[in-house]
Design a protein around this motif. Structure first.
Motif, PDB file in Angstrom:
ATOM      1  N   PRO A 188      14.240 -10.562 -23.061  1.00 15.53           N
ATOM      2  CA  PRO A 188      15.411 -11.137 -22.387  1.00 15.53           C
ATOM      3  C   PRO A 188      15.053 -11.788 -21.050  1.00 15.53           C
ATOM      4  O   PRO A 188      15.597 -12.826 -20.697  1.00 15.53           O
ATOM      5  CB  PRO A 188      16.343  -9.944 -22.182  1.00 15.53           C
ATOM      6  N   GLY A 189      14.110 -11.206 -20.318  1.00 16.10           N
ATOM      7  CA  GLY A 189      13.692 -11.780 -19.036  1.00 16.10           C
ATOM      8  C   GLY A 189      13.058 -13.147 -19.202  1.00 16.10           C
ATOM      9  O   GLY A 189      13.307 -14.055 -18.407  1.00 16.10           O
ATOM     10  N   GLY A 190      12.226 -13.286 -20.238  1.00 19.67           N
ATOM     11  CA  GLY A 190      11.595 -14.578 -20.507  1.00 19.67           C
ATOM     12  C   GLY A 190      12.610 -15.635 -20.909  1.00 19.67           C
ATOM     13  O   GLY A 190      12.519 -16.787 -20.496  1.00 19.67           O
ATOM     14  N   VAL A 191      13.587 -15.239 -21.711  1.00 20.39           N
ATOM     15  CA  VAL A 191      14.643 -16.170 -22.128  1.00 20.39           C
ATOM     16  C   VAL A 191      15.479 -16.587 -20.920  1.00 20.39           C
ATOM     17  O   VAL A 191      15.817 -17.766 -20.760  1.00 20.39           O
ATOM     18  CB  VAL A 191      15.527 -15.551 -23.237  1.00 20.39           C
ATOM     19  N   ASN A 192      15.783 -15.627 -20.034  1.00 23.30           N
ATOM     20  CA  ASN A 192      16.540 -15.960 -18.820  1.00 23.30           C
ATOM     21  C   ASN A 192      15.786 -16.949 -17.948  1.00 23.30           C
ATOM     22  O   ASN A 192      16.374 -17.883 -17.392  1.00 23.30           O
ATOM     23  CB  ASN A 192      16.872 -14.700 -18.014  1.00 23.30           C
ATOM     24  N   LEU A 193      14.469 -16.760 -17.838  1.00 24.84           N
ATOM     25  CA  LEU A 193      13.658 -17.672 -17.049  1.00 24.84           C
ATOM     26  C   LEU A 193      13.641 -19.066 -17.688  1.00 24.84           C
ATOM     27  O   LEU A 193      13.733 -20.074 -16.986  1.00 24.84           O
ATOM     28  CB  LEU A 193      12.240 -17.127 -16.895  1.00 24.84           C
ATOM     29  N   SER A 205       7.939 -26.744 -19.611  1.00 25.70           N
ATOM     30  CA  SER A 205       6.919 -25.965 -20.299  1.00 25.70           C
ATOM     31  C   SER A 205       7.411 -24.534 -20.504  1.00 25.70           C
ATOM     32  O   SER A 205       8.047 -23.956 -19.628  1.00 25.70           O
ATOM     33  CB  SER A 205       5.632 -25.953 -19.481  1.00 25.70           C
ATOM     34  N   VAL A 206       7.100 -23.987 -21.658  1.00 29.07           N
ATOM     35  CA  VAL A 206       7.415 -22.584 -21.920  1.00 29.07           C
ATOM     36  C   VAL A 206       6.145 -21.732 -21.868  1.00 29.07           C
ATOM     37  O   VAL A 206       6.196 -20.538 -22.163  1.00 29.07           O
ATOM     38  CB  VAL A 206       8.155 -22.390 -23.270  1.00 29.07           C
ATOM     39  N   ALA A 207       5.049 -22.363 -21.460  1.00 23.67           N
ATOM     40  CA  ALA A 207       3.785 -21.638 -21.349  1.00 23.67           C
ATOM     41  C   ALA A 207       3.946 -20.498 -20.346  1.00 23.67           C
ATOM     42  O   ALA A 207       4.545 -20.663 -19.292  1.00 23.67           O
ATOM     43  CB  ALA A 207       2.678 -22.585 -20.903  1.00 23.67           C
ATOM     44  N   GLY A 208       3.436 -19.361 -20.706  1.00 25.73           N
ATOM     45  CA  GLY A 208       3.482 -18.214 -19.824  1.00 25.73           C
ATOM     46  C   GLY A 208       4.777 -17.423 -19.873  1.00 25.73           C
ATOM     47  O   GLY A 208       4.903 -16.415 -19.191  1.00 25.73           O
ATOM     48  N   LEU A 209       5.733 -17.878 -20.658  1.00 26.07           N
ATOM     49  CA  LEU A 209       6.997 -17.151 -20.775  1.00 26.07           C
ATOM     50  C   LEU A 209       6.961 -16.261 -22.006  1.00 26.07           C
ATOM     51  O   LEU A 209       6.534 -16.693 -23.073  1.00 26.07           O
ATOM     52  CB  LEU A 209       8.179 -18.123 -20.908  1.00 26.07           C
ATOM     53  N   ASP A 210       7.419 -15.043 -21.859  1.00 27.34           N
ATOM     54  CA  ASP A 210       7.553 -14.142 -23.006  1.00 27.34           C
ATOM     55  C   ASP A 210       8.962 -14.330 -23.563  1.00 27.34           C
ATOM     56  O   ASP A 210       9.897 -13.661 -23.137  1.00 27.34           O
ATOM     57  CB  ASP A 210       7.336 -12.694 -22.572  1.00 27.34           C
ATOM     58  N   LEU A 211       9.094 -15.257 -24.490  1.00 23.58           N
ATOM     59  CA  LEU A 211      10.411 -15.578 -25.040  1.00 23.58           C
ATOM     60  C   LEU A 211      10.913 -14.527 -26.020  1.00 23.58           C
ATOM     61  O   LEU A 211      12.029 -14.634 -26.520  1.00 23.58           O
ATOM     62  CB  LEU A 211      10.390 -16.959 -25.695  1.00 23.58           C
ATOM     63  N   ALA A 212      10.117 -13.512 -26.267  1.00 20.08           N
ATOM     64  CA  ALA A 212      10.579 -12.402 -27.097  1.00 20.08           C
ATOM     65  C   ALA A 212      11.333 -11.382 -26.242  1.00 20.08           C
ATOM     66  O   ALA A 212      11.942 -10.464 -26.776  1.00 20.08           O
ATOM     67  CB  ALA A 212       9.400 -11.737 -27.802  1.00 20.08           C
ATOM     68  N   ALA A 265      12.100 -22.377 -30.036  1.00 18.98           N
ATOM     69  CA  ALA A 265      11.018 -21.780 -29.247  1.00 18.98           C
ATOM     70  C   ALA A 265      11.189 -20.263 -29.172  1.00 18.98           C
ATOM     71  O   ALA A 265      10.218 -19.503 -29.301  1.00 18.98           O
ATOM     72  CB  ALA A 265      10.998 -22.379 -27.839  1.00 18.98           C
ATOM     73  N   ILE A 266      12.417 -19.811 -29.005  1.00 19.65           N
ATOM     74  CA  ILE A 266      12.684 -18.368 -28.929  1.00 19.65           C
ATOM     75  C   ILE A 266      12.401 -17.710 -30.276  1.00 19.65           C
ATOM     76  O   ILE A 266      11.755 -16.657 -30.340  1.00 19.65           O
ATOM     77  CB  ILE A 266      14.132 -18.109 -28.468  1.00 19.65           C
ATOM     78  N   GLN A 267      12.859 -18.314 -31.356  1.00 18.74           N
ATOM     79  CA  GLN A 267      12.621 -17.752 -32.688  1.00 18.74           C
ATOM     80  C   GLN A 267      11.130 -17.703 -33.011  1.00 18.74           C
ATOM     81  O   GLN A 267      10.653 -16.723 -33.593  1.00 18.74           O
ATOM     82  CB  GLN A 267      13.377 -18.546 -33.761  1.00 18.74           C
ATOM     83  N   ALA A 268      10.392 -18.739 -32.635  1.00 16.97           N
ATOM     84  CA  ALA A 268       8.949 -18.752 -32.888  1.00 16.97           C
ATOM     85  C   ALA A 268       8.268 -17.617 -32.122  1.00 16.97           C
ATOM     86  O   ALA A 268       7.379 -16.953 -32.652  1.00 16.97           O
ATOM     87  CB  ALA A 268       8.361 -20.092 -32.477  1.00 16.97           C
ATOM     88  N   ALA A 269       8.703 -17.373 -30.900  1.00 16.11           N
ATOM     89  CA  ALA A 269       8.110 -16.298 -30.102  1.00 16.11           C
ATOM     90  C   ALA A 269       8.423 -14.931 -30.703  1.00 16.11           C
ATOM     91  O   ALA A 269       7.592 -14.030 -30.685  1.00 16.11           O
ATOM     92  CB  ALA A 269       8.633 -16.363 -28.667  1.00 16.11           C
ATOM     93  N   ARG A 270       9.593 -14.782 -31.257  1.00 17.98           N
ATOM     94  CA  ARG A 270       9.986 -13.491 -31.832  1.00 17.98           C
ATOM     95  C   ARG A 270       9.316 -13.229 -33.170  1.00 17.98           C
ATOM     96  O   ARG A 270       9.205 -12.080 -33.590  1.00 17.98           O
ATOM     97  CB  ARG A 270      11.503 -13.432 -31.978  1.00 17.98           C
TER      98      ARG A 270
END
Length: 107
Positions: A41-46, A32-39, A91-96
């Motif tokens: 760097p910390g969220g992407v690392n997680l 799940s990527v719920a709760g991650l701020d993929l925009a 997922a990262i691009q959608a968040a950004r």
């Protein structure tokens, strides 16, 4: 949003013992990527850490007994992570692309 890791036919080449088994179910793990701020760097690392841990689980996370099984496990993890790279990137691009709401206080 969720990312599903699947040990696909690509893994059969990495794990010959699995390729020979006729009735083996393809392992699946959903991350799940719920709760991650993929925009950020910390969220992407997680996310990357979660994906690596899930790939490790799919590929048999126990410590391998031999050098050959250790190599097979590394190859399996690399194949699984390549298999989900497009989902990860999407997922990262959608968040950004999501607009950010900025609240500005006026006195």
């Amino acid at each position: 949003m969720r990312i599903t890791l699947v040990a696909a036919a690509l893994l059969a080449a990495a794990l010959p013992a699995c390729a020979q088994a006729q009735d083996i179910d393809t392992p699946r793990v959903t991350v799940s990527v719920a709760g991650l701020d993929l925009a950020s760097p910390g969220g992407v690392n997680l996310l990357d850490r979660r994906l690596w841990q899930a790939a490790d689980a799919v590929c048999g996370g126990a410590t391998p007994a031999t050098h050959a099984s250790m190599r097979e496990q590394r190859q399996c993890r690399a194949a699984v992570l390549r298999n989900v790279a497009a989902q990860r990137d999407a997922a990262i691009q959608a968040a950004r692309r999501q607009p950010t709401l900025a609240l500005v206080g006026v006195k």
